[in-house]
Design an enzyme around this catalytic site. Structure first.
Site, PDB file in Angstrom:
ATOM      1  N   ASP A  69    -115.715 -71.084   8.740  1.00 42.95           N
ATOM      2  CA  ASP A  69    -116.382 -69.852   9.157  1.00 42.95           C
ATOM      3  C   ASP A  69    -115.417 -68.672   9.073  1.00 42.95           C
ATOM      4  O   ASP A  69    -114.241 -68.791   9.434  1.00 42.95           O
ATOM      5  CB  ASP A  69    -116.884 -70.025  10.595  1.00 42.95           C
ATOM      6  CG  ASP A  69    -117.677 -68.847  11.095  1.00 42.95           C
ATOM      7  OD1 ASP A  69    -118.750 -68.566  10.523  1.00 42.95           O
ATOM      8  OD2 ASP A  69    -117.233 -68.204  12.075  1.00 42.95           O
ATOM      9  N   GLU A 113    -103.689 -85.920   3.459  1.00 46.21           N
ATOM     10  CA  GLU A 113    -103.241 -87.099   4.200  1.00 46.21           C
ATOM     11  C   GLU A 113    -104.337 -88.159   4.257  1.00 46.21           C
ATOM     12  O   GLU A 113    -104.056 -89.340   4.494  1.00 46.21           O
ATOM     13  CB  GLU A 113    -102.841 -86.711   5.625  1.00 46.21           C
ATOM     14  CG  GLU A 113    -101.661 -85.751   5.715  1.00 46.21           C
ATOM     15  CD  GLU A 113    -101.472 -85.230   7.136  1.00 46.21           C
ATOM     16  OE1 GLU A 113    -102.129 -85.782   8.073  1.00 46.21           O
ATOM     17  OE2 GLU A 113    -100.698 -84.273   7.331  1.00 46.21           O
TER      18      GLU A 113
END
Length: 599
Positions: free
Chosen positions: A222, A301
Site C-alpha cells: 500500500d 530467503e
C-alpha cells in the site's frame, strides 16, 4: 499510430508473470457468520466459486486488527486478524484451502502508517518529545504563530492530507499542555511512520517474515511510493492525491464525430492534477527503492516464488518501472491503463508506454480496470465523458447510462485479459456490478467524505457487499452464516438482477463471459505472449486492434460497426452473441470487443 511490436522481453517464468489475480475486499466479499460484515470464513466458503471462475490468485485487502477508521488500512496490529474477520486459525484454514485449489494468496501490507491505536503510537503519546518512542513516527514542534513567541500553534509545514484538511495534528502532552505535531498524510488516525528510524525497518522485515512463515505467496504494498519524505520536510504548495480524479461534474456529450471521451484542452479543468505533479516532497522519493531492495532479499530467503506488487501512483511509466527492477518488486499496478478510460487513443498510448517501460527492466506488465479506491469501470464508462475519473458519484451527480457502461466494461475486459502480462480483477466486476451512485450520505464511512465535508463523495460506492443470491436477504451476502444482519453498506436494487446465482450458467451473462475469457486466455497463453498492432488498428477512429500470438483482438470504441477482417472468425465476443452464431458474425458492433481466430 505506427504499426509496431512491443515485446515483453526478459519476462521471468514465475507464476505471477501472467497470473490473473482477484482482489477481495474482505468486509464486502462474503459474510460467513451472518453479522453483516464479510470475513475470512466467507472467503473460504466462496473459494470454489473463484476456482470455477478461473483466476490464479487472490489478493486480500487488510484483515488485520484495526479500529477500521479507513477500512482496515489503519493497522493496529500487523500480526493479528481483527475479530471482525475471524482469527489467525481462520486465515490459516483459508490459506490451506486456497493452496489445495491451486490458488496463490497475496496479502496487503501497509508500511507508510499505522493506526493511532497501534502500541507504538500509544507509547509515543505517553513519551516525551525527543524520545525513542516518538522517533518511530514523524513528530515535530510547531512553527511559532508569532516569531519568537515559542507557542508552536502553527503546524510544522503546509502539507495537506490526501483525505482533505491539514496533514498535521497536535498532541496534548502528559502534563496537559499543547505539545508537538505528528504527520498523517491520510486520516488523523493514521500517523506516518518514520522510515529514517532503523527500528521501523526491522519491524517491517519481521512482519514480512511472520506472514511468509504462514505460507503467503506475496504482498500488495500500500502507498508504495510513500514512506520516505524529503529531508527537512519543506513546504509544498501542491495538492497530492492517491487516485487521480475529480468530483463528478456533469459534462455535455462529445460533439458528433468525436470518439467517446474526446475533449479539448479547454474542457480539461474538471480533471484533477496528477498525483505526482508538481513532484511532492513525500511521494516517489529515491529512498523508497532501498527499502524494496531490502525486502527483496527477505523474500528471497523463502525461495524464488514469492512476490510483491506496488501500489504506486507514479508517472511517467519509466519512473514506475524503477519499482520493478530485478532487485526490487516483481510487479507494479499499471494505473495509466486504468486511467485511460473508454478511449482508443488513450488506451493504445497506455499499452505502448506500459509494455515498453516494463520490458526495459525485464518485468511483466500488469493490467487493471477497477479496485477498492476507484469508481467501478462499469459506471465510469457509462458517463457522458467515459474518460472521466470521478472521486465517487453521488445521487445529485451525473448518473451513468448503466447498459452502455456495462457493454463498454465487458469489451474493455476482453482487451485487458488479452494483453501480455498479469491481470488484476476487482471483486464483483465479473458480475458487471456498477458503482452504488445513490448511496445516502448517512450510510457513508469513507474518511475522505468526512474530512472534505462531502466535497469528495469517496470510495464507499465501489465497496458495497456483493450479491450472491437474488432471492435471499442482503442478496445472499450473509447466507453462509444464515444470519439476518443487514450488510454493513446498503446494496442498490440493481444488484438483484446481477446476483451470482442469476448469472451462473446463463448464456451471455457477464459472469459466463469472464469464465469464457479467462479459459480462452489460459488456453492461448495470452499472458505469456506479445503484442503487435494489427494493420486495421486505428485508435484515432476509435478502433483498437492487436495480435497476440494466433489471436486478433478488436475493440470498437468508435461510432460505426467495424467489419471482421477476411479470413477470421469470432471466437469470443463481449456482446450478447449466441455461441452458435459467433463464428458467422461479420461485424464488430460499436462498444464491443471480439477475439478472432483464423479460419
Amino acid at each position: 499510430m505506427s504499426k509496431q511490436t512491443v515485446p515483453v522481453s526478459g519476462q521471468p517464468p514465475q507464476w505471477w508473470a501472467d497470473a490473473v489475480v482477484y482482489q477481495i475486499y474482505p468486509r464486502s466479499f462474503a459474510d460467513g457468520n451472518g453479522d453483516g460484515m464479510g470475513d475470512l470464513r466467507g472467503v473460504m466458503d466462496r473459494l470454489p466459486y473463484l476456482e470455477k471462475l478461473g483466476v490464479d490468485a487472490i489478493w486480500l485487502s487488510p484483515f488485520y486488527k484495526s479500529p477500521q477508521a479507513d477500512g482496515g488500512y489503519d493497522v493496529a496490529d500487523y500480526r493479528q486478524v481483527d475479530p471482525l474477520f475471524g482469527s489467525l486459525a481462520d486465515f490459516d484454514a483459508m490459506l490451506l484451502d486456497a493452496h489445495r485449489r491451486g490458488l496463490k494468496v497475496i496479502v496487503d501490507l501497509v508500511p507508510n502508517h499505522t493506526s493511532d491505536e497501534h502500541v507504538w503510537f500509544q507509547e509515543a503519546l505517553a513519551a516525551e518529545p525527543g524520545s525513542r518512542a516518538r522517533d518511530r513516527y514523524i513528530f515535530r514542534p510547531g512553527k511559532d504563530s508569532v516569531p519568537g513567541s515559542g507557542d508552536g500553534t502553527r503546524p510544522p509545514n503546509n502539507w495537506k492530507s490526501i483525505f482533505g484538511g491539514p496533514a498535521w495534528s497536535r498532541v496534548t502532552e502528559a502534563d496537559g499542555s499543547p505539545g508537538e505535531w505528528y504527520l498523517h498524510l491520510f486520516d488523523t488516525k493514521q500517523p506516518d511512520l518514520n522510515w529514517e528510524n532503523p527500528e521501523v525497518h526491522e519491524e517491517m522485515r519481521s512482519v514480512l517474515r511472520f506472514w511468509l512463515d504462514r505460507g503467503v505467496d506475496g504482498f500488495r504494498v500500500d502507498v508504495a511510493h510513500g514512506m520516505v519524505k524529503e529531508k527537512g520536510l519543506p513546504d509544498w504548495e501542491g495538492a497530492a492525491a492517491m487516485v487521480e480524479g475529480a468530483s463528478a461534474v456533469p459534462r455535455e456529450p462529445a460533439p458528433p464525430g468525436d470518439a467517446p471521451g474526446a475533449h479539448t484542452d479547454a474542457e480539461e479543468p474538471h480533471r484533477a492534477v496528477s498525483p505526482v505533479y508538481p513532484p511532492s516532497p513525500f511521494f516517489d522519493q529515491d529512498g523508497v527503492h532501498d527499502i524494496y531492495r531490502d525486502w527483496h532479499r527477505v523474500l528471497a530467503e523463502y525461495g524464488s516464488d514469492r512476490m510483491m506488487v506496488a501500489e504506486a501512483w507514479v508517472e511517467p511509466a519509466e519512473r514506475l518501472a524503477r519499482y520493478v527492477r530485478p532487485d526490487e518488486m516483481q510487479q507494479a499496478f499499471n494505473f495509466d491503463f486504468l486511467l485511460a478510460g473508454w478511449n482508443a487513443e488513450r488506451m493504445a498510448e497506455a499499452i505502448d508506454a506500459s509494455l515498453a517501460a516494463a520490458a526495459s527492466v525485464g518485468a511483466p506488465c500488469t493490467w487493471v480496470l477497477s479496485n477498492h479506491d476507484t469508481v467501478r469501470h462499469t459506471t465510469r464508462f457509462g458517463l457522458s465523458d467515459p474518460t472521466m475519473f470521478p472521486k465517487g458519484i453521488a445521487a445529485d451527480d451525473e448518473q451513468p447510462d448503466a447498459a452502455l457502461g456495462l457493454a463498454r466494461a465487458r469489451a474493455a475486459t476482453l482487451v485487458s485479459l488479452a494483453l501480455p502480462g498479469s491481470a488484476y480483477l476487482y471483486q464483483g466486476e465479473e458480475l458487471g456490478l456498477p458503482e452504488h451512485t445513490t448511496l445516502p450520505a448517512d450510510a457513508r464511512q469513507d474518511p475522505s467524505f468526512f474530512r472534505t465535508q462531502g466535497a469528495e463523495t469517496g470510495r464507499d460506492g465501489c465497496r458495497v457487499p456483493l450479491p450472491w443470491a437474488a432471492e435471499l436477504p442482503g442478496y445472499g451476502f450473509g447466507s453462509a452464516g444464515n444470519g439476518n444482519a443487514q450488510p454493513w453498506l446498503p446494496q442498490p436494487e440493481s444488484f438483484g438482477s446481477l446476483a451470482a446465482d442469476v448469472q451462473d450458467g446463463e448464456e451471455g451473462s457477464t459472469l459466463e463471459l469472464y469464465r469464457a475469457a479467462l479459459a480462452f486466455r489460459a488456453e492461448q497463453k495470452l499472458g505469456r505472449g506479445s503484442l503487435e498492432w494489427a494493420e486495421i488498428n486505428a485508435p484515432e477512429s476509435g478502433l483498437l486492434a492487436f495480435h497476440n500470438g494466433d489471436v486478433l483482438v478488436v475493440a470498437n470504441m468508435g461510432f460505426a460497426s467495424a467489419p471482421v477482417p477476411e479470413g477470421y472468425a469470432v471466437a469470443l465476443a463481449s456482446g450478447p452473441v449466441p455461441a452458435a452464431e459467433l463464428a458467422s458474425a461479420r461485424e464488430v458492433p460499436v462498444d464491443s470487443a471480439v477475439y478472432l481466430r483464423r479460419k
